[in-house]
Design an enzyme around this catalytic site. Sequence first.
Site, PDB file in Angstrom:
ATOM      1  N   SER A 124     -35.138  63.873  11.041  1.00  0.00           N
ATOM      2  CA  SER A 124     -34.145  63.558  10.016  1.00  0.00           C
ATOM      3  C   SER A 124     -34.638  64.003   8.648  1.00  0.00           C
ATOM      4  CB  SER A 124     -33.924  62.041  10.006  1.00  0.00           C
ATOM      5  OG  SER A 124     -33.224  61.648   8.854  1.00  0.00           O
ATOM      6  N   TYR A 149     -37.038  52.855  10.146  1.00  0.00           N
ATOM      7  CA  TYR A 149     -36.410  53.950  10.912  1.00  0.00           C
ATOM      8  C   TYR A 149     -36.993  55.294  10.467  1.00  0.00           C
ATOM      9  CZ  TYR A 149     -33.067  57.681  11.810  1.00  0.00           C
ATOM     10  OH  TYR A 149     -32.510  58.891  12.159  1.00  0.00           O
ATOM     11  N   LYS A 153     -39.509  58.327  12.437  1.00  0.00           N
ATOM     12  CA  LYS A 153     -39.299  59.791  12.509  1.00  0.00           C
ATOM     13  C   LYS A 153     -40.542  60.527  12.004  1.00  0.00           C
ATOM     14  CE  LYS A 153     -35.136  59.842  14.174  1.00  0.00           C
ATOM     15  NZ  LYS A 153     -35.000  60.140  15.609  1.00  0.00           N
TER      16      LYS A 153
HETATM   17  P1  NAD Z   1     -26.747  57.748  19.183  1.00  0.00           P
HETATM   18  O1  NAD Z   1     -27.151  56.333  19.055  1.00  0.00           O
HETATM   19  O2  NAD Z   1     -25.297  58.045  19.360  1.00  0.00           O
HETATM   20  O3  NAD Z   1     -27.553  58.444  20.378  1.00  0.00           O
HETATM   21  C1  NAD Z   1     -28.836  58.021  20.769  1.00  0.00           C
HETATM   22  C2  NAD Z   1     -28.786  57.800  22.278  1.00  0.00           C
HETATM   23  O4  NAD Z   1     -30.064  57.386  22.734  1.00  0.00           O
HETATM   24  C3  NAD Z   1     -27.791  56.701  22.682  1.00  0.00           C
HETATM   25  O5  NAD Z   1     -26.956  57.214  23.710  1.00  0.00           O
HETATM   26  C4  NAD Z   1     -28.680  55.565  23.183  1.00  0.00           C
HETATM   27  O6  NAD Z   1     -28.046  54.821  24.196  1.00  0.00           O
HETATM   28  C5  NAD Z   1     -29.889  56.341  23.676  1.00  0.00           C
HETATM   29  N1  NAD Z   1     -31.154  55.591  23.699  1.00  0.00           N
HETATM   30  C6  NAD Z   1     -31.744  54.875  22.702  1.00  0.00           C
HETATM   31  N2  NAD Z   1     -32.905  54.355  23.134  1.00  0.00           N
HETATM   32  C7  NAD Z   1     -33.054  54.738  24.431  1.00  0.00           C
HETATM   33  C8  NAD Z   1     -34.039  54.518  25.416  1.00  0.00           C
HETATM   34  N3  NAD Z   1     -35.125  53.758  25.176  1.00  0.00           N
HETATM   35  N4  NAD Z   1     -33.868  55.063  26.635  1.00  0.00           N
HETATM   36  C9  NAD Z   1     -32.771  55.813  26.906  1.00  0.00           C
HETATM   37  N5  NAD Z   1     -31.810  56.067  26.026  1.00  0.00           N
HETATM   38  C10 NAD Z   1     -31.948  55.534  24.785  1.00  0.00           C
HETATM   39  O7  NAD Z   1     -27.309  58.530  17.925  1.00  0.00           O
HETATM   40  P2  NAD Z   1     -27.072  60.020  17.457  1.00  0.00           P
HETATM   41  O8  NAD Z   1     -26.368  59.963  16.158  1.00  0.00           O
HETATM   42  O9  NAD Z   1     -26.527  60.836  18.555  1.00  0.00           O
HETATM   43  O10 NAD Z   1     -28.568  60.434  17.143  1.00  0.00           O
HETATM   44  C11 NAD Z   1     -29.377  61.104  18.079  1.00  0.00           C
HETATM   45  C12 NAD Z   1     -30.771  61.243  17.506  1.00  0.00           C
HETATM   46  O11 NAD Z   1     -30.703  61.930  16.259  1.00  0.00           O
HETATM   47  C13 NAD Z   1     -31.451  59.900  17.193  1.00  0.00           C
HETATM   48  O12 NAD Z   1     -32.822  60.025  17.501  1.00  0.00           O
HETATM   49  C14 NAD Z   1     -31.254  59.741  15.703  1.00  0.00           C
HETATM   50  O13 NAD Z   1     -32.251  58.963  15.112  1.00  0.00           O
HETATM   51  C15 NAD Z   1     -31.344  61.181  15.234  1.00  0.00           C
HETATM   52  N6  NAD Z   1     -30.664  61.392  13.958  1.00  0.00           N
HETATM   53  C16 NAD Z   1     -29.353  61.048  13.822  1.00  0.00           C
HETATM   54  C17 NAD Z   1     -28.710  61.221  12.606  1.00  0.00           C
HETATM   55  C18 NAD Z   1     -27.278  60.815  12.431  1.00  0.00           C
HETATM   56  O14 NAD Z   1     -26.814  60.725  11.285  1.00  0.00           O
HETATM   57  N7  NAD Z   1     -26.503  60.567  13.480  1.00  0.00           N
HETATM   58  C19 NAD Z   1     -29.413  61.777  11.535  1.00  0.00           C
HETATM   59  C20 NAD Z   1     -30.749  62.153  11.709  1.00  0.00           C
HETATM   60  C21 NAD Z   1     -31.358  61.965  12.941  1.00  0.00           C
HETATM   61  C1  UD1 Z   2     -28.543  57.217   6.106  1.00  0.00           C
HETATM   62  C2  UD1 Z   2     -29.959  56.730   6.181  1.00  0.00           C
HETATM   63  C3  UD1 Z   2     -30.844  57.831   6.726  1.00  0.00           C
HETATM   64  C4  UD1 Z   2     -30.316  58.343   8.052  1.00  0.00           C
HETATM   65  C5  UD1 Z   2     -28.870  58.787   7.874  1.00  0.00           C
HETATM   66  C6  UD1 Z   2     -28.246  59.239   9.150  1.00  0.00           C
HETATM   67  C7  UD1 Z   2     -30.171  55.020   4.419  1.00  0.00           C
HETATM   68  C8  UD1 Z   2     -30.874  54.652   3.158  1.00  0.00           C
HETATM   69  N1  UD1 Z   2     -30.424  56.263   4.891  1.00  0.00           N
HETATM   70  O1  UD1 Z   2     -28.514  58.303   5.232  1.00  0.00           O
HETATM   71  O2  UD1 Z   2     -32.168  57.371   6.892  1.00  0.00           O
HETATM   72  O3  UD1 Z   2     -31.096  59.443   8.520  1.00  0.00           O
HETATM   73  O4  UD1 Z   2     -28.112  57.676   7.364  1.00  0.00           O
HETATM   74  O5  UD1 Z   2     -28.075  58.175  10.044  1.00  0.00           O
HETATM   75  O6  UD1 Z   2     -29.428  54.239   4.988  1.00  0.00           O
HETATM   76  N2  UD1 Z   2     -21.924  55.349   1.351  1.00  0.00           N
HETATM   77  C9  UD1 Z   2     -20.983  54.598   0.671  1.00  0.00           C
HETATM   78  N3  UD1 Z   2     -20.335  53.596   1.349  1.00  0.00           N
HETATM   79  C10 UD1 Z   2     -20.567  53.334   2.677  1.00  0.00           C
HETATM   80  C11 UD1 Z   2     -21.528  54.123   3.363  1.00  0.00           C
HETATM   81  C12 UD1 Z   2     -22.210  55.110   2.664  1.00  0.00           C
HETATM   82  O7  UD1 Z   2     -20.738  54.810  -0.513  1.00  0.00           O
HETATM   83  O8  UD1 Z   2     -19.952  52.418   3.232  1.00  0.00           O
HETATM   84  C13 UD1 Z   2     -22.608  56.441   0.628  1.00  0.00           C
HETATM   85  C14 UD1 Z   2     -24.126  56.293   0.549  1.00  0.00           C
HETATM   86  O9  UD1 Z   2     -24.502  55.562  -0.576  1.00  0.00           O
HETATM   87  C15 UD1 Z   2     -24.567  57.769   0.487  1.00  0.00           C
HETATM   88  C16 UD1 Z   2     -23.490  58.503   1.313  1.00  0.00           C
HETATM   89  O10 UD1 Z   2     -22.365  57.637   1.338  1.00  0.00           O
HETATM   90  O11 UD1 Z   2     -24.511  58.265  -0.826  1.00  0.00           O
HETATM   91  C17 UD1 Z   2     -23.929  58.796   2.730  1.00  0.00           C
HETATM   92  O12 UD1 Z   2     -24.383  57.593   3.329  1.00  0.00           O
HETATM   93  P1  UD1 Z   2     -24.782  57.519   4.893  1.00  0.00           P
HETATM   94  O13 UD1 Z   2     -23.701  58.118   5.700  1.00  0.00           O
HETATM   95  O14 UD1 Z   2     -25.178  56.115   5.187  1.00  0.00           O
HETATM   96  O15 UD1 Z   2     -26.026  58.506   5.005  1.00  0.00           O
HETATM   97  P2  UD1 Z   2     -27.414  58.535   4.186  1.00  0.00           P
HETATM   98  O16 UD1 Z   2     -27.487  57.463   3.180  1.00  0.00           O
HETATM   99  O17 UD1 Z   2     -27.606  59.929   3.713  1.00  0.00           O
END
Ligand code: NAD
Ligand code: UD1
Length: 339
Positions: A124, A149, A153
């Site tokens: 991330s 969290y 990472k």
């Molecule tokens: P998500 O929660 O939809 O997907 C994660 C999946 O992992 C889920 O299906 C969950 O059931 C499974 N899981 C969790 N722990 C497990 C375990 N111990 N064994 C088996 N399965 C398990 O999330 P996502 O948005 O698809 O994210 C995927 C990855 O990307 C995550 O590692 C997340 O931290 C990372 N990531 C996501 C974002 C985002 O904004 N969505 C941003 C940066 C990084």
């Molecule tokens: C958040 C996490 C980050 C994670 C990412 C993806 C925090 C501090 N950071 O990032 O670690 O990798 O999600 O899962 O939580 N916002 C609003 N109202 C809302 C929700 C969000 O104004 O109800 C704003 C936030 O202040 C930000 C932007 O929208 O400026 C995006 O927020 P969000 O989608 O939560 O992502 P990040 O904060 O970038």
Amino acid sequence: MNVLLAGGAGYIGSHTAVELLNSGHDVVIADNYSNSCPEAVRRVEELTGKTVRVYEADVRDHDAVRRIFTENKIDCVIHFAGLKAVGESVEKPVMYYRNNIDTTLTLLECMAEAGVKRIVFSSSATVYGEENEPPYTEEMPRGTCSNPYGWTKAMMEQILEDAAHADPALSVILLRYFNPIGAHASGRIGEDPQGIPNNLMPYVSQVAVGRRDHLTVFGDDYPTPDGTGLRDYIHVVDLAIGHVKAVEYAENHTGAEVFNLGTGTPYSVLEIVNTFRETNQIDVPYEIGPRRAGDLPSSYADAKKAEKILGWKAERNLADMCRDTWKWQSGNPMGYREG
Ligand code: NAD
Ligand code: UD1
């Protein structure tokens, strides 16, 4: 290639499964459904017309993961399996470290036993921390994370880099996602958060569909053009295609390498709200609230490395992201529960 998607039933994993299958790869999914459901995988099969081998398994469980490697010849692992709610990680840090780090260790141990040499990891932009200034480039040092969290990472990146250092045959690709939003253009798969969404776009779309009455904008006094936070939003299908490129790159690669997956163009919270309204012709009531603890004013990628080395570039624009989010949310107001 035959690719194991650990956590592949989730939001990013399910979209990646579609793109891998459409590119001619085979997919095996392991998921414990802690934040997803089997219906997502069923829809991946429906969209692609292909079959996915699925294991309901906790990726921390050595016996379960060993069995997957024994029953399938896996060429590459993509490690999506993790807990990702920032606020929850502050309340339950041990649960986050246990789940996120253990899944990584178990995968690495079982890969070593089975002789699997390629792993792509869901990292991330949060690892750039508070010290670095955007646009973030891959060679910047990891910074201080504002929550457990984020630290999981950063720690997992370190673990994977150390593993690559110790085994010169290993390929580790660390993908630092910026802010994935949107859904498959069919509207059949998308993001389905449980409870109150933490992230902006699912909150916006739940307000639009009537599940919540208004959005709270977290602060309008940041040093940004309209005072609201700037982020690098990336369409989840572009992100998924980035994984296909990373898997194919890993085939002839060794060592550990980092790539940003972002667009390089930041948008503010109000730009997201306004584009969503205009693209979908639907109101999103909002009010301005206080800043959220731990939020940065601005976060966006320098996206040049992935373009140069992986030949990958995000193609979809903000209107596409808003349109596809709404297609998913309006067609599935309660997510997969109506599936
Ligand atoms: P998500 O929660 O939809 O997907 C994660 C999946 O992992 C889920 O299906 C969950 O059931 C499974 N899981 C969790 N722990 C497990 C375990 N111990 N064994 C088996 N399965 C398990 O999330 P996502 O948005 O698809 O994210 C995927 C990855 O990307 C995550 O590692 C997340 O931290 C990372 N990531 C996501 C974002 C985002 O904004 N969505 C941003 C940066 C990084
Ligand atoms: C958040 C996490 C980050 C994670 C990412 C993806 C925090 C501090 N950071 O990032 O670690 O990798 O999600 O899962 O939580 N916002 C609003 N109202 C809302 C929700 C969000 O104004 O109800 C704003 C936030 O202040 C930000 C932007 O929208 O400026 C995006 O927020 P969000 O989608 O939560 O992502 P990040 O904060 O970038």
